[in-house]
Design a protein around this motif. Structure first.
Motif, PDB file in Angstrom:
ATOM      1  N   LEU A  47       0.960  -1.121   0.090  1.00 10.24           N
ATOM      2  CA  LEU A  47       0.054  -0.041   0.092  1.00 10.24           C
ATOM      3  C   LEU A  47       0.842   1.335  -0.032  1.00 10.24           C
ATOM      4  O   LEU A  47       1.763   1.343   0.870  1.00 10.24           O
ATOM      5  CB  LEU A  47      -1.027   0.053   1.278  1.00 10.24           C
ATOM      6  N   VAL A  48       0.628   2.272  -0.879  1.00  7.98           N
ATOM      7  CA  VAL A  48       1.405   3.388  -0.911  1.00  7.98           C
ATOM      8  C   VAL A  48       0.575   4.470  -0.632  1.00  7.98           C
ATOM      9  O   VAL A  48      -0.686   4.610  -1.216  1.00  7.98           O
ATOM     10  CB  VAL A  48       2.431   3.414  -2.222  1.00  7.98           C
ATOM     11  N   SER A  49       1.181   5.554  -0.134  1.00  7.37           N
ATOM     12  CA  SER A  49       0.229   6.974   0.166  1.00  7.37           C
ATOM     13  C   SER A  49       0.286   7.895  -1.195  1.00  7.37           C
ATOM     14  O   SER A  49       1.300   8.017  -1.764  1.00  7.37           O
ATOM     15  CB  SER A  49       0.883   7.616   1.338  1.00  7.37           C
ATOM     16  N   ILE A  50      -0.729   8.460  -1.321  1.00  4.48           N
ATOM     17  CA  ILE A  50      -0.890   9.508  -2.666  1.00  4.48           C
ATOM     18  C   ILE A  50      -1.058  10.908  -1.822  1.00  4.48           C
ATOM     19  O   ILE A  50      -2.481  11.030  -1.287  1.00  4.48           O
ATOM     20  CB  ILE A  50      -1.974   9.360  -3.291  1.00  4.48           C
ATOM     21  N   ASP A  51      -0.225  11.671  -2.133  1.00  2.00           N
ATOM     22  CA  ASP A  51      -0.461  13.013  -1.357  1.00  2.00           C
ATOM     23  C   ASP A  51      -0.130  14.270  -2.192  1.00  2.00           C
ATOM     24  O   ASP A  51       0.695  14.422  -3.163  1.00  2.00           O
ATOM     25  CB  ASP A  51       0.797  13.101  -0.130  1.00  2.00           C
ATOM     26  N   PRO A  52      -0.839  15.319  -1.964  1.00  4.75           N
ATOM     27  CA  PRO A  52      -0.767  16.342  -2.771  1.00  4.75           C
ATOM     28  C   PRO A  52       0.774  17.282  -2.808  1.00  4.75           C
ATOM     29  O   PRO A  52       1.101  17.808  -3.826  1.00  4.75           O
ATOM     30  CB  PRO A  52      -1.771  17.516  -2.433  1.00  4.75           C
ATOM     31  N   GLY A 104       7.090   2.510   5.997  1.00  3.22           N
ATOM     32  CA  GLY A 104       8.398   3.614   5.868  1.00  3.22           C
ATOM     33  C   GLY A 104       8.356   4.232   4.382  1.00  3.22           C
ATOM     34  O   GLY A 104       7.322   4.117   3.704  1.00  3.22           O
ATOM     35  N   LEU A 105       9.716   4.834   4.000  1.00  3.30           N
ATOM     36  CA  LEU A 105       9.576   5.343   2.433  1.00  3.30           C
ATOM     37  C   LEU A 105       9.830   4.437   1.737  1.00  3.30           C
ATOM     38  O   LEU A 105      11.042   3.842   1.554  1.00  3.30           O
ATOM     39  CB  LEU A 105      10.744   6.356   2.705  1.00  3.30           C
ATOM     40  N   LEU A 106       8.811   4.016   0.858  1.00  2.00           N
ATOM     41  CA  LEU A 106       8.754   3.158  -0.155  1.00  2.00           C
ATOM     42  C   LEU A 106       8.818   3.991  -1.411  1.00  2.00           C
ATOM     43  O   LEU A 106       9.326   5.119  -1.522  1.00  2.00           O
ATOM     44  CB  LEU A 106       7.495   2.130   0.105  1.00  2.00           C
ATOM     45  N   THR A 107       8.123   3.412  -2.510  1.00  2.00           N
ATOM     46  CA  THR A 107       7.992   4.046  -3.807  1.00  2.00           C
ATOM     47  C   THR A 107       6.667   3.851  -4.280  1.00  2.00           C
ATOM     48  O   THR A 107       5.909   2.948  -4.219  1.00  2.00           O
ATOM     49  CB  THR A 107       9.334   3.556  -4.858  1.00  2.00           C
ATOM     50  N   TRP A 108       6.346   4.575  -5.455  1.00  2.00           N
ATOM     51  CA  TRP A 108       5.342   4.241  -6.387  1.00  2.00           C
ATOM     52  C   TRP A 108       5.549   3.380  -7.240  1.00  2.00           C
ATOM     53  O   TRP A 108       5.705   3.631  -8.465  1.00  2.00           O
ATOM     54  CB  TRP A 108       4.911   5.808  -6.991  1.00  2.00           C
ATOM     55  N   GLY A 109       5.773   2.057  -6.755  1.00  2.00           N
ATOM     56  CA  GLY A 109       5.762   0.899  -7.882  1.00  2.00           C
ATOM     57  C   GLY A 109       5.608  -0.464  -6.862  1.00  2.00           C
ATOM     58  O   GLY A 109       5.270  -0.467  -5.918  1.00  2.00           O
ATOM     59  N   GLU A 110       6.043  -1.601  -7.603  1.00  2.00           N
ATOM     60  CA  GLU A 110       5.739  -2.612  -7.091  1.00  2.00           C
ATOM     61  C   GLU A 110       6.774  -3.163  -5.900  1.00  2.00           C
ATOM     62  O   GLU A 110       6.361  -3.887  -5.040  1.00  2.00           O
ATOM     63  CB  GLU A 110       5.853  -3.777  -8.139  1.00  2.00           C
ATOM     64  N   VAL A 321      -0.549  -0.309  -9.627  1.00  2.00           N
ATOM     65  CA  VAL A 321       0.520   0.611  -9.715  1.00  2.00           C
ATOM     66  C   VAL A 321      -0.102   1.670 -10.767  1.00  2.00           C
ATOM     67  O   VAL A 321       0.101   2.933 -10.879  1.00  2.00           O
ATOM     68  CB  VAL A 321       1.723   0.129 -10.328  1.00  2.00           C
ATOM     69  N   GLU A 322      -0.807   1.036 -11.919  1.00  2.00           N
ATOM     70  CA  GLU A 322      -1.379   1.949 -13.113  1.00  2.00           C
ATOM     71  C   GLU A 322      -2.366   2.957 -12.712  1.00  2.00           C
ATOM     72  O   GLU A 322      -2.533   3.841 -13.229  1.00  2.00           O
ATOM     73  CB  GLU A 322      -2.115   0.928 -14.105  1.00  2.00           C
ATOM     74  N   LYS A 343      -3.569   0.498  -3.292  1.00  2.00           N
ATOM     75  CA  LYS A 343      -3.146  -0.834  -2.880  1.00  2.00           C
ATOM     76  C   LYS A 343      -2.240  -1.717  -4.270  1.00  2.00           C
ATOM     77  O   LYS A 343      -2.996  -1.801  -5.223  1.00  2.00           O
ATOM     78  CB  LYS A 343      -4.385  -1.682  -2.877  1.00  2.00           C
ATOM     79  N   VAL A 344      -1.171  -1.644  -3.878  1.00  2.00           N
ATOM     80  CA  VAL A 344      -0.162  -2.257  -5.018  1.00  2.00           C
ATOM     81  C   VAL A 344      -0.498  -3.692  -5.078  1.00  2.00           C
ATOM     82  O   VAL A 344      -0.444  -4.311  -6.413  1.00  2.00           O
ATOM     83  CB  VAL A 344       1.243  -1.684  -4.797  1.00  2.00           C
ATOM     84  N   ALA A 345      -0.135  -4.379  -4.117  1.00  2.00           N
ATOM     85  CA  ALA A 345      -0.472  -5.993  -4.104  1.00  2.00           C
ATOM     86  C   ALA A 345      -1.188  -6.404  -2.992  1.00  2.00           C
ATOM     87  O   ALA A 345      -1.425  -5.704  -1.885  1.00  2.00           O
ATOM     88  CB  ALA A 345       0.801  -6.575  -4.190  1.00  2.00           C
TER      89      ALA A 345
END
Length: 347
Positions: A47-52, A104-110, A321-322, A343-345
């Motif tokens: 799961l990754v965060s989407i922030d302005p 923690g600090l992850l990425t906009w990816g898989e 991711v898409e 939700k990436v996976a």
């Protein structure tokens, strides 16, 4: 071992409102990153965060890019870091093992290759909440709401509190913290659906649709007949000007974000400085990272409120991711209610 990592990147710097054409999906081979001496941890992102605020990192130039490491400029074509939750796939460090759930600090990816020294913590297995809570209400959004309200605003029971962008990831939590303290709370939002959400779901005393108001100063005067003591600002621009005009003496303004100004420099706020001087109004900006010293207190109280049903957290979760570019763009169109997560996976 070879892993193909699909991730989102920007094609070039974005200096206006983001569009789908500004982004691309890329694939990289991570096999060369699995060396034992690297002391790196490979995470499967869940799961990754989407922030302005990320839009300021995508610009060719912004003063925010030199303020803190989390806000540094994003290089076109490269992976974009963000807060998130994942599971350890490979670890060359003794403090993490394969299968650990981490935030923690992850990425906009898989996948994310986390270098030694980067923010990464094991999740507390005793917290019986959805994993998504660790991205939102237990993450930087929740910490910004709690710290910005209690540490910056220094609120007192019975005070009059105004929250802009109140149905967003941070605003809907701020209003509830204020209500739990015994404050009178009004929020602004951009649709009738969001106004209803604020009043009926999370218990604001009142709310208004700013898009239907021809005069924001009058709208706030109507909602706060005795003036505003605390303003939690997520918007900036004309809303900040209107709030200052309606503030009481010794009012406090916590500047969490200025989303109205991120993609349009012409909307910059120009509050009446005489009001600020003669009413002795305090205006302070902040970053969520400022409140790490109170994280334990924030987490303890927030968990208690959630368990007791006194606090509600709302999430808007997209899949894959898409979907990240459209989820991000939607923030600037007011598409979401609550915390935006991708939700990436699956776990």
């Amino acid at each position: 071992m070879e892993v193909k990592n699909k991730y989102v990147a920007i094609k070039a710097n974005i200096n206006g409102a983001p569009e789908e054409s500004d982004f691309e999906i890329k694939v990289e081979n991570l096999s060369h990153m699995f060396e034992p001496e690297s002391k790196e941890v490979v995470i499967k992102n869940l799961l990754v965060s989407i922030d302005p605020y990320q839009i300021n990192r995508m610009k060719s130039q912004s003063s925010s890019q030199t303020s803190i490491s989390y806000a540094t400029a994003i290089t076109p074509g490269e992976v974009i870091d963000t807060y998130g939750v994942g599971r350890v796939l490979v670890s060359h460090r003794p403090d993490f093992k394969k299968g650990d759930l981490v935030a923690g600090l992850l990425t906009w990816g898989e996948y994310t290759v986390v270098k030694e020294g980067s923010l990464l913590n094991k999740l507390d297995p005793s917290l019986a909440f959805p994993l998504s809570y660790h991205v939102g209400v237990f993450g930087f959004s929740g910490l910004a709401a709690y710290g910005g309200f209690f540490e910056v605003c220094k609120p007192k029971p019975g005070e009059k509190v105004f929250v802009s962008a109140a149905s967003g990831s941070i605003g809907h939590l701020v209003g509830q913290y204020a209500k739990l303290l015994g404050c009178y709370v009004v929020g602004s939002a951009g649709s009738q659906e969001k106004v209803n959400f604020l009043k009926e779901t999370v218990g604001f005393d009142d709310a208004f649709n700013y898009k239907q108001e021809t005069d924001l100063k009058s709208a706030l005067k109507r909602c706060f007949t005795q003036g505003i003591d605390v303003y939690f600002d997520n918007v900036g621009g004309k809303m900040l000007e209107a709030a200052v005009a309606n503030m009481n003496s010794f009012g406090r303004v916590a500047i969490c974000g200025v989303i109205s100004e991120y993609t349009n420099a012409s909307t910059r706020a120009a509050p009446d400085m005489k009001d600020i001087v003669y009413k002795r109004i305090r205006i302070q900006g902040f970053l969520a990272a400022d409140f790490m010293p109170v994280y334990a207190d924030f987490l303890s109280k927030t968990v208690e409120y959630l368990q007791d049903g006194k606090l509600k957290t709302i999430e808007d979760i997209s899949q894959g991711v898409e979907s990240i570019p459209s989820a991000f763009i939607g923030l600037f169109n007011g598409d979401n209610i609550g915390k935006k997560i991708v939700k990436v996976a699956d776990e």
